[in-house]
Motif scaffolding. Structure first.
Motif, PDB file in Angstrom:
ATOM      1  N   TYR A 197       0.832  -1.195   0.000  1.00 36.72           N
ATOM      2  CA  TYR A 197       0.000   0.000   0.000  1.00 36.72           C
ATOM      3  C   TYR A 197       0.868   1.247   0.000  1.00 36.72           C
ATOM      4  CZ  TYR A 197       0.655  -0.478   5.085  1.00 36.72           C
ATOM      5  OH  TYR A 197       1.176  -0.637   6.338  1.00 36.72           O
ATOM      6  N   CYS A 198       0.279   2.294  -0.550  1.00 29.22           N
ATOM      7  CA  CYS A 198       0.974   3.575  -0.662  1.00 29.22           C
ATOM      8  C   CYS A 198       1.063   4.219   0.718  1.00 29.22           C
ATOM      9  CB  CYS A 198       0.197   4.462  -1.623  1.00 29.22           C
ATOM     10  SG  CYS A 198       1.020   6.034  -1.957  1.00 29.22           S
ATOM     11  N   GLN A 199       2.069   5.046   0.900  1.00 34.15           N
ATOM     12  CA  GLN A 199       2.202   5.772   2.168  1.00 34.15           C
ATOM     13  C   GLN A 199       1.387   7.063   2.165  1.00 34.15           C
ATOM     14  OE1 GLN A 199       3.981   4.828   5.087  1.00 34.15           O
ATOM     15  NE2 GLN A 199       3.775   2.894   3.999  1.00 34.15           N
ATOM     16  N   HIS A 200       0.855   7.437   1.020  1.00 28.64           N
ATOM     17  CA  HIS A 200       0.017   8.645   0.958  1.00 28.64           C
ATOM     18  C   HIS A 200      -1.388   8.299   1.423  1.00 28.64           C
ATOM     19  CE1 HIS A 200      -2.112  11.865  -1.662  1.00 28.64           C
ATOM     20  NE2 HIS A 200      -1.821  12.364  -0.463  1.00 28.64           N
ATOM     21  N   TRP A 201      -2.044   7.414   0.736  1.00 29.06           N
ATOM     22  CA  TRP A 201      -3.340   6.882   1.150  1.00 29.06           C
ATOM     23  C   TRP A 201      -3.160   5.387   1.318  1.00 29.06           C
ATOM     24  CZ3 TRP A 201      -7.383   9.411  -2.680  1.00 29.06           C
ATOM     25  CH2 TRP A 201      -7.467  10.783  -2.381  1.00 29.06           C
ATOM     26  N   THR A 202      -3.277   4.926   2.544  1.00 29.23           N
ATOM     27  CA  THR A 202      -2.924   3.526   2.798  1.00 29.23           C
ATOM     28  C   THR A 202      -3.998   2.550   2.318  1.00 29.23           C
ATOM     29  OG1 THR A 202      -3.754   3.786   5.046  1.00 29.23           O
ATOM     30  CG2 THR A 202      -1.378   4.047   4.724  1.00 29.23           C
ATOM     31  N   ASP A 203      -5.108   3.044   1.772  1.00 29.61           N
ATOM     32  CA  ASP A 203      -6.066   2.121   1.171  1.00 29.61           C
ATOM     33  C   ASP A 203      -5.804   1.935  -0.327  1.00 29.61           C
ATOM     34  OD1 ASP A 203      -6.853   4.678   0.485  1.00 29.61           O
ATOM     35  OD2 ASP A 203      -8.989   4.216   0.544  1.00 29.61           O
ATOM     36  N   VAL A 204      -4.749   2.546  -0.828  1.00 29.66           N
ATOM     37  CA  VAL A 204      -4.404   2.409  -2.243  1.00 29.66           C
ATOM     38  C   VAL A 204      -3.293   1.375  -2.392  1.00 29.66           C
ATOM     39  CG1 VAL A 204      -3.421   3.590  -4.246  1.00 29.66           C
ATOM     40  CG2 VAL A 204      -5.128   4.738  -2.823  1.00 29.66           C
ATOM     41  N   ARG A 205      -3.599   0.346  -3.200  1.00 32.00           N
ATOM     42  CA  ARG A 205      -2.617  -0.727  -3.411  1.00 32.00           C
ATOM     43  C   ARG A 205      -1.632  -0.315  -4.507  1.00 32.00           C
ATOM     44  NH1 ARG A 205      -6.409  -5.026  -5.511  1.00 32.00           N
ATOM     45  NH2 ARG A 205      -5.024  -6.715  -4.846  1.00 32.00           N
ATOM     46  N   VAL A 228       5.908   2.851  -8.672  1.00 36.05           N
ATOM     47  CA  VAL A 228       5.074   4.022  -8.939  1.00 36.05           C
ATOM     48  C   VAL A 228       3.676   3.771  -8.390  1.00 36.05           C
ATOM     49  CG1 VAL A 228       4.124   5.529 -10.726  1.00 36.05           C
ATOM     50  CG2 VAL A 228       6.330   4.368 -11.107  1.00 36.05           C
ATOM     51  N   CYS A 229       3.184   4.688  -7.570  1.00 37.23           N
ATOM     52  CA  CYS A 229       1.791   4.597  -7.145  1.00 37.23           C
ATOM     53  C   CYS A 229       0.929   5.210  -8.244  1.00 37.23           C
ATOM     54  CB  CYS A 229       1.570   5.332  -5.829  1.00 37.23           C
ATOM     55  SG  CYS A 229      -0.192   5.345  -5.373  1.00 37.23           S
ATOM     56  N   GLY A 230      -0.044   4.437  -8.708  1.00 40.45           N
ATOM     57  CA  GLY A 230      -0.864   4.893  -9.818  1.00 40.45           C
ATOM     58  C   GLY A 230      -1.841   5.998  -9.460  1.00 40.45           C
ATOM     59  N   LYS A 231      -2.039   6.242  -8.185  1.00 39.30           N
ATOM     60  CA  LYS A 231      -3.069   7.210  -7.781  1.00 39.30           C
ATOM     61  C   LYS A 231      -2.615   8.656  -7.978  1.00 39.30           C
ATOM     62  CE  LYS A 231      -7.186   7.498  -5.877  1.00 39.30           C
ATOM     63  NZ  LYS A 231      -8.359   6.857  -6.468  1.00 39.30           N
ATOM     64  N   HIS A 232      -1.510   9.028  -7.356  1.00 37.05           N
ATOM     65  CA  HIS A 232      -1.020  10.399  -7.503  1.00 37.05           C
ATOM     66  C   HIS A 232       0.456  10.440  -7.888  1.00 37.05           C
ATOM     67  CE1 HIS A 232      -4.191  10.565  -4.260  1.00 37.05           C
ATOM     68  NE2 HIS A 232      -4.733  11.270  -5.226  1.00 37.05           N
ATOM     69  N   GLY A 233       0.995   9.307  -8.319  1.00 31.79           N
ATOM     70  CA  GLY A 233       2.326   9.304  -8.907  1.00 31.79           C
ATOM     71  C   GLY A 233       3.502   9.286  -7.950  1.00 31.79           C
ATOM     72  N   ALA A 234       3.294   8.915  -6.689  1.00 30.99           N
ATOM     73  CA  ALA A 234       4.438   8.825  -5.771  1.00 30.99           C
ATOM     74  C   ALA A 234       5.423   7.759  -6.268  1.00 30.99           C
ATOM     75  CB  ALA A 234       3.966   8.474  -4.363  1.00 30.99           C
ATOM     76  N   LEU A 235       6.717   8.014  -6.076  1.00 31.82           N
ATOM     77  CA  LEU A 235       7.771   7.068  -6.460  1.00 31.82           C
ATOM     78  C   LEU A 235       8.453   6.552  -5.204  1.00 31.82           C
ATOM     79  CD1 LEU A 235       9.468   9.109  -9.358  1.00 31.82           C
ATOM     80  CD2 LEU A 235       7.721   7.329  -9.551  1.00 31.82           C
ATOM     81  N   GLY A 237       6.552  12.936  -4.740  1.00 26.53           N
ATOM     82  CA  GLY A 237       5.111  12.775  -4.609  1.00 26.53           C
ATOM     83  C   GLY A 237       4.606  13.327  -3.291  1.00 26.53           C
ATOM     84  N   PRO A 238       3.324  13.137  -3.043  1.00 25.24           N
ATOM     85  CA  PRO A 238       2.694  13.748  -1.860  1.00 25.24           C
ATOM     86  C   PRO A 238       3.186  13.175  -0.533  1.00 25.24           C
ATOM     87  CG  PRO A 238       1.145  12.354  -3.046  1.00 25.24           C
ATOM     88  CD  PRO A 238       2.350  12.457  -3.899  1.00 25.24           C
ATOM     89  N   CYS A 239       3.816  12.016  -0.542  1.00 32.05           N
ATOM     90  CA  CYS A 239       4.332  11.441   0.709  1.00 32.05           C
ATOM     91  C   CYS A 239       5.860  11.368   0.675  1.00 32.05           C
ATOM     92  CB  CYS A 239       3.728  10.062   0.959  1.00 32.05           C
ATOM     93  SG  CYS A 239       3.834   8.954  -0.455  1.00 32.05           S
TER      94      CYS A 239
HETATM   95  S1  FES Z   1      -2.306   7.366  -2.931  1.00 28.15           S
HETATM   96 FE1  FES Z   1      -0.316   6.943  -3.681  1.00 28.15          FE
HETATM   97  S2  FES Z   1       0.412   8.870  -4.264  1.00 28.15           S
HETATM   98 FE2  FES Z   1      -1.539   9.296  -3.426  1.00 28.15          FE
END
Ligand code: FES
Length: 136
Positions: free
Chosen positions: A47-55, A70-77, A88-90
């Motif tokens: 899961y992403c560290q930005h939104w932990t409900d995003v795989r 790459v997180c597909g939601k907001h592009g965090a690397l 990215g946001p996190c």
């Molecule tokens: S949820 Fe992964 S970058 Fe926002």
């Protein structure tokens, strides 16, 4: 090595994406991914560290770019070897690690907090709920 904790053969880990597996802590199942990093294999919670409900890996491998997940939601690397978010946001956050080790060409779960459940996902996702959409 305990064969019940064998996740996969090293050759099953793709070069350009991740290998999804399921672990259990008590009654709680979670997903994690194996990723190749500089001739080593690391495992991160899925899961992403930005939104932990995003795989990161939705079942067919996470996107990767120049050795980063790459997180597909907001592009965090996230660096595949350290788990550090470099953009990215996190930015600066670190993926949660799961301990694994490689022996005789196979990857084993060595993290004492978890049991190995299976390759892939065993978790049911409600694809009809777009619960994140309201926050975009
Ligand atoms: S949820 Fe992964 S970058 Fe926002």
């Amino acid at each position: 090595m305990d064969e019940n904790r064998r996740i996969a053969a090293v050759e099953e880990i793709p070069d350009d994406t991740t290998f999804l597996f399921t672990i259990r802590n008590g009654f709680d199942e979670e997903e994690a991914v194996l990723v190749e990093a500089d001739d080593d294999i690391r495992a991160w919670k899925n899961y992403c560290q930005h939104w932990t409900d995003v795989r990161l890996d939705k079942g067919d491998g996470a996107s990767m770019r120049d050795g980063e997940l790459v997180c597909g939601k907001h592009g965090a690397l996230f660096e595949s070897d350290s788990g550090v978010c470099t953009y990215g946001p996190c930015e600066g956050a670190v993926l949660d690690e799961v301990d694994v080790t490689v022996e005789d060409g196979a990857v084993y779960l060595t993290d004492p907090d978890y049991e190995f459940v299976q390759q892939g996902s065993s978790i049911e996702y409600d694809l009809s709920s777009n619960r994140s959409l309201g926050f975009e």
